[in-house]
Design a protein around this motif. Structure first.
Motif, mmCIF file in Angstrom:
data_model
loop_
_atom_site.group_PDB
_atom_site.id
_atom_site.type_symbol
_atom_site.label_atom_id
_atom_site.label_comp_id
_atom_site.label_asym_id
_atom_site.label_seq_id
_atom_site.Cartn_x
_atom_site.Cartn_y
_atom_site.Cartn_z
ATOM 1 N N ALA B 130 0.828 -1.207 0.000
ATOM 2 C CA ALA B 130 0.000 0.000 0.000
ATOM 3 C C ALA B 130 0.864 1.259 0.000
ATOM 4 C CB ALA B 130 -0.934 -0.006 1.203
ATOM 5 N N ALA B 131 2.043 1.173 0.656
ATOM 6 C CA ALA B 131 2.915 2.343 0.741
ATOM 7 C C ALA B 131 3.545 2.672 -0.608
ATOM 8 C CB ALA B 131 4.000 2.096 1.788
ATOM 9 N N ARG B 132 3.606 1.670 -1.513
ATOM 10 C CA ARG B 132 4.291 1.871 -2.793
ATOM 11 C C ARG B 132 3.341 2.183 -3.949
ATOM 12 N NH1 ARG B 132 7.323 -0.814 0.363
ATOM 13 N NH2 ARG B 132 9.600 -0.848 0.212
ATOM 14 N N VAL B 133 2.053 2.138 -3.659
ATOM 15 C CA VAL B 133 1.080 2.389 -4.723
ATOM 16 C C VAL B 133 1.095 3.874 -5.102
ATOM 17 C CG1 VAL B 133 -1.388 2.536 -5.157
ATOM 18 C CG2 VAL B 133 -0.443 0.496 -4.110
ATOM 19 N N PRO B 134 1.153 4.198 -6.394
ATOM 20 C CA PRO B 134 1.127 5.609 -6.786
ATOM 21 C C PRO B 134 -0.226 6.248 -6.419
ATOM 22 C CG PRO B 134 1.586 4.179 -8.672
ATOM 23 C CD PRO B 134 1.246 3.296 -7.539
ATOM 24 N N VAL B 135 -0.191 7.546 -6.086
ATOM 25 C CA VAL B 135 -1.410 8.250 -5.688
ATOM 26 C C VAL B 135 -2.443 8.214 -6.818
ATOM 27 C CG1 VAL B 135 -2.348 10.490 -5.038
ATOM 28 C CG2 VAL B 135 -0.212 9.701 -4.028
ATOM 29 N N ALA B 136 -1.967 8.287 -8.064
ATOM 30 C CA ALA B 136 -2.888 8.280 -9.213
ATOM 31 C C ALA B 136 -3.712 6.992 -9.232
ATOM 32 C CB ALA B 136 -2.095 8.409 -10.517
ATOM 33 N N TRP B 137 -3.045 5.905 -8.874
ATOM 34 C CA TRP B 137 -3.723 4.592 -8.845
ATOM 35 C C TRP B 137 -4.752 4.576 -7.716
ATOM 36 C CZ3 TRP B 137 -4.513 0.388 -5.702
ATOM 37 C CH2 TRP B 137 -4.846 -0.815 -6.328
ATOM 38 N N GLU B 138 -4.360 5.110 -6.549
ATOM 39 C CA GLU B 138 -5.282 5.192 -5.420
ATOM 40 C C GLU B 138 -6.498 6.018 -5.799
ATOM 41 O OE1 GLU B 138 -2.439 6.630 -2.254
ATOM 42 O OE2 GLU B 138 -3.762 5.361 -1.083
ATOM 43 N N ASP B 139 -6.237 7.103 -6.530
ATOM 44 C CA ASP B 139 -7.302 8.016 -6.929
ATOM 45 C C ASP B 139 -8.330 7.292 -7.804
ATOM 46 O OD1 ASP B 139 -8.567 10.534 -7.247
ATOM 47 O OD2 ASP B 139 -7.673 10.654 -9.259
#
Lengths: 319, 366
Positions: B130-139
Motif C-alpha cells: 500500500a505504501a508503494r502504490v502511486p497516488v494516481a492509482w489510489e485516486d
C-alpha cells in the motif's frame, strides 16, 4: 469384435472403494505443500489425487491405474501459459499502440476468439493425455482424435447449443459423442456411441418446462436421463454399458451433498466427491462377454500441452 | 510377528494383452519369482520394480515393471517384501499408517501457516504494498469505490452546500504539503456515517451532518477521515482483502474463487480498519484540527453524542467497528485539555451562512 457367439452375456460391475477420510488426508497434504511451494506442488498433488481416484475405481474385479507425473503436468501448464501469455501480451501491446477507440473492440474480441478456438484444442489435448495415462489390466486407453476434426464437429454444435438456449443439447451430445467414442480405444478396441438426439429431445423439452416450475429439482431427473442416454448407447469390444442412475437417487445425493457442503463450509468436499463416485459407479455396468486376452496393447504418445491449456481456460472435463 | 510365507497369490498382467493370470509369487534374495500359466518363469529384480498402489486401506498392492504389473491383495506382502529388501530399495514403497501421520502433520502445518500469514505475513505485505502504490492509482480506485457505494444521484448537488464543504476541507488541509487532492461528497441518506476511500475520496452521510450541532463537530469527523486517507488505511484494507482471496485461491487451487472475491474488494466491507488504524486517525485528526486552529471541543462533543447514542441503540452503523467510544472520548478530552492549557487561539470553521447551507436538507432547496 471379440464377443464369443455362444457365451451368455456377462455383467461386469464398476465400484468405487475410496473413503472420504483418506481422500481428505490427500487434500490436506496437497494444500499444505502447495502453500509452502507457492503452488508448484499442486501439480504433484493433482497426480496423487488422480492416482487415488483411479486406484479406488474397480471394474470387473480389477482396479484402474493412473500413470501421469507431476513434472508432465507442470511442463504442460508452463507451455500453455507461455503461449497464452505471449498472445495476450501481444494483444494488449496492440491495444496501447493502436489507441483508437473506434477499433478497440478488435483487441477485446481477440481473447474471446482465442478461448473459442482453443477450447477444442484443450479438450482434445486433455482426452489424449488423460486416456494415455490410464490403464486397466495393464492395457492403456488412448484417444486418437485430431484437433481440427474435432473442432469441425464441436464448434458448430456448441454454437447451436448456445443459440437455442440448450434445447439443442441432445443433438450436441449425439454429434460429439460418436466422434469422441470412435477415437477412444482400450488397447486396440475402439469405443462406439450410437445414440440419436431425438431419443433425448422430448426429455429436454420437458426439463425446460419442469425445471423452473420445480425450483430446479427436476434437473436431477433430467441429469439421470442424460447419464443413461450417454452410457446406454456406449459400447466397447462388443459389450454395452448400462447405467441405472435414477432421478430420485441423484436428487437425494445432490441435496445431501449440498447440505454437507453448507454445514461444513466446504470442508466435506472430499466426502461429497466420494459419495458421488460411489453412487455413479455402483449404477454402472458393462454387459456382454469380452475375451480380454484378445485386447492388445496399443499405447500412444501424448503431451500435456492441451491439459495445461484446459487448466488455464478452467475447463472442467468429466474424464 | 514372523512373516515367513513360502508363496503369495498374485495377478499378473503382461502389458501385451488385457489377460489376467493368477500366479504364485515367491520372494527370493534375487527378486520376485513367479511362473505363468504357459510355464514361463519370470524374475523381477528389486531394483526394477516400482510400487504404485497399496498405500490406502483396502487397496491391493500394485507393483509395476515397465508395462507389466503384479497385483497382490494381501497387505502383509509389503512387510514380507520389506524384510527381504529393506523396503526402501523399492521406489514408491510406502505403507498405510504413515499416510495418516503425514495428513495430520499437514493439517497442523496448514493451521500454523494460516496463523502466521494472518498475524504477520499479510499485514507486512499489505503495508509494504500500500505504501508503494502511486497516488494516481489510489485516486482511480477510490473514485470507482465511491461511485459504487454512492452513485451520483444519491449525492447532494447544492452548490452552496458543496462550497461550504470545500471551504472546510481547504481549512483542514491548510498549507501542509499533501499528495492528495480531496473530493468530499454529501450522500443524502439517513445513515450516521462517514467514510474515506483511497486517494482522497470522502463520503459524508446526511444522517451524520444532521446530528452534528456545530461546524467544529463535523470538522472533527472530516479530519479523522482525512487522516485515514493520508495514512492509506483504505488502500491497505483493499490489499488485505485481495491477499486473503489470493491465499484462498492458492490453497484451494481454484482460480474462480479469486474472481468472485475480487468483486468483493470494491464493496463497503473492504473498507474496514482495525482499531489501531482508528486510533491513528483519531490522533492525526486531532493534530490536524489544532494545526487549523479549530476548537477541539467540537470533536469531544461529537464523541459524547456517539456515546449517548450507543447506550440507547446497539446499531451505530459502520462506526461500530471503531474502538469503544468511551476510550476515544477520553483520548480526545485529554488532547483538548492539553490544548486549552496552552490557551491557543481559535477561529470558527464556517460562517453561519455556510453552516446553514450545509445543514439544509436537499428537499428544502428552492
Amino acid at each position: 469384435m471379440s464377443r464369443k457367439v455362444q457365451s451368455r452375456p456377462l455383467t461386469h460391475r464398476f465400484a468405487f472403494h475410496g473413503d472420504g477420510a483418506s481422500f481428505f488426508g490427500i487434500h490436506l497434504v496437497t494444500m499444505f505443500l502447495s502453500a509452502l511451494t507457492l503452488g508448484i506442488y499442486s501439480f504433484w498433488g493433482r497426480v496423487k489425487i488422480r492416482r487415488f481416484l483411479y486406484s479406488q475405481t474397480e471394474f470387473a474385479g480389477e482396479r484402474f491405474a493412473y500413470h501421469g507425473t507431476g513434472m508432465e503436468l507442470l511442463k504442460g501448464w508452463a507451455r500453455a501459459s507461455f503461449l497464452l501469455g505471449a498472445v495476450l501480451g501481444l494483444n494488449s501491446l496492440l491495444f496501447f499502440l493502436w489507441d483508437d477507440p473506434a477499433s478497440a473492440w478488435i483487441t477485446q474480441l481477440i481473447p474471446l476468439a482465442l478461448v473459442v478456438m482453443l477450447a477444442p484444442l484443450a479438450i482434445v489435448g486433455t482426452l489424449r493425455y488423460r486416456f494415455s495415462r490410464t490403464s486397466w489390466q495393464g492395457i492403456r486407453f488412448s484417444f486418437r482424435g485430431r484437433v481440427l476434426d474435432f473442432a469441425k464437429v464441436f464448434v458448430p454444435a456448441a454454437v447451436l447449443n448456445v443459440v437455442t438456449l440448450g434445447l439443442y443439447f441432445p443433438f450436441f451430445l449425439a454429434r460429439i459423442l460418436p466422434y469422441i467414442a470412435e477415437n477412444t480405444a482400450y488397447g486396440n478396441e475402439r469405443f462406439a456411441f450410437a445414440g440419436k438426439g431425438r431419443d433425448l429431445f422430448s426429455q429436454t423439452l420437458l426439463a425446460a418446462i419442469l425445471t423452473p416450475l420445480t425450483l430446479g429439482l427436476y434437473g436431477f431427473w433430467y441429469q439421470a436421463h442424460v447419464e443413461r442416454f450417454v452410457w446406454d448407447h456406449m459400447a466397447v469390444a462388443g459389450a454395452r454399458f448400462r447405467s441405472t442412475v435414477s432421478g430420485g437417487g441423484l436428487c437425494a445425493l445432490g441435496l445431501t451433498n449440498g447440505l454437507l457442503m453448507i454445514v461444513t463450509l466446504g470442508l466435506a468436499y472430499p466426502w461429497v466427491k466420494v459419495r458421488e463416485a460411489r453412487y455413479k459407479l455402483a449404477h454402472l455396468t458393462l454387459v456382454g462377454s469380452v475375451d480380454w486376452s484378445q485386447v492388445r496393447q496399443e499405447a500412444q504418445q501424448a503431451g500435456t500441452f492441451g491439459e495445461g491449456m484446459a487448466d488455464i481456460l478452467d475447463l472442467e472435463l468429466g474424464v | 510377528m514372523q512373516v515367513t510365507r513360502a508363496s503369495w497369490t498374485a495377478r499378473y498382467f503382461d502389458g501385451q494383452t488385457a489377460r489376467r493370470q493368477e500366479v504364485s509369487l515367491r520372494i527370493t534374495p534375487g527378486g520376485l519369482h513367479f511362473r505363468c500359466e504357459d510355464g514361463s518363469d519370470h524374475v523381477w529384480g528389486f531394483g526394477e520394480l516400482r510400487q504404485t498402489q497399496g498405500r490406502h486401506r483396502g487397496e491391493p498392492i500394485r507393483l509395476e515393471r515397465g508395462l507389466e504389473a503384479l497385483v497382490i491383495a494381501e497387505p502383509e506382502f509389503l512387510a514380507a517384501l520389506a524384510k527381504h529388501r529393506r523396503g526402501s530399495g523399492i521406489r514408491g514403497a510406502q505403507g498405510a499408517p504413515k499416510q495418516t501421520a503425514i495428513a495430520l502433520a499437514s493439517a497442523l502445518g496448514l493451521v500454523g501457516l494460516g496463523i502466521s500469514l494472518y498475524v504477520w505475513g499479510i499485514p507486512t505485505f499489505v503495508n509494504a504494498a500500500a505504501a508503494r502504490v502511486p497516488v494516481a492509482w489510489e485516486d482511480k480506485l477510490g473514485a470507482a469505490v465511491t461511485a459504487k457505494i454512492a452513485p451520483l444521484e444519491t449525492r447532494n448537488a447544492d452548490p452552496e452546500a458543496n462550497a461550504a464543504l470545500a471551504a472546510m476541507v481547504a481549512r483542514l488541509a491548510g498549507d501542509a504539503p499533501s499528495p492528495y487532492h480531496y473530493r468530499v461528497a454529501i450522500v443524502e441518506q439517513p445513515t450516521v456515517n462517514a467514510l474515506a476511500a483511497p486517494g482522497g475520496h470522502i463520503l459524508l452521510y446526511r444522517g451524520l451532518i444532521a446530528r452534528a450541532q456545530s461546524p467544529e463537530e463535523l470538522a472533527g469527523v472530516l479530519a479523522h477521515e482525512m487522516a485515514h486517507v493520508e495514512r492509506r488505511h483504505s488502500t491497505q484494507a483493499v490489499f488485505r482483502e485481495l491477499s486473503f482471496s489470493a491465499v484462498l485461491a492458492a490453497l484451494t487451487g481454484d482460480a474462480r474463487a479469486m474472481g468472485q472475491i475480487l468483486d468483493l474488494a470494491g464493496d463497503l466491507g473492504a473498507l474496514r480498519y482495525n482499531r489501531e488504524a482508528e486510533r491513528e486517525a483519531d490522533r492525526d485528526g486531532m493534530y490536524r484540527i489544532q494545526a487549523a486552529a479549530i476548537d477541539p471541543r467540537g470533536m469531544v462533543r461529537f464523541f459524547k453524542e456517539l456515546q449517548e447514542r450507543e447506550s440507547g441503540f446497539l446499531d451505530v452503523g459502520a462506526l461500530s467497528t471503531h474502538p469503544p467510544t468511551r476510550e476515544r472520548l477520553a483520548a480526545a478530552e485529554a488532547l483538548a485539555r492539553d490544548w486549552q492549557a496552552a490557551s491557543r487561539e481559535t477561529r470558527p470553521v464556517l460562517t453561519q451562512a455556510q453552516w446553514q447551507a450545509l445543514k439544509r436538507p436537499p428537499t428544502a432547496e428552492p
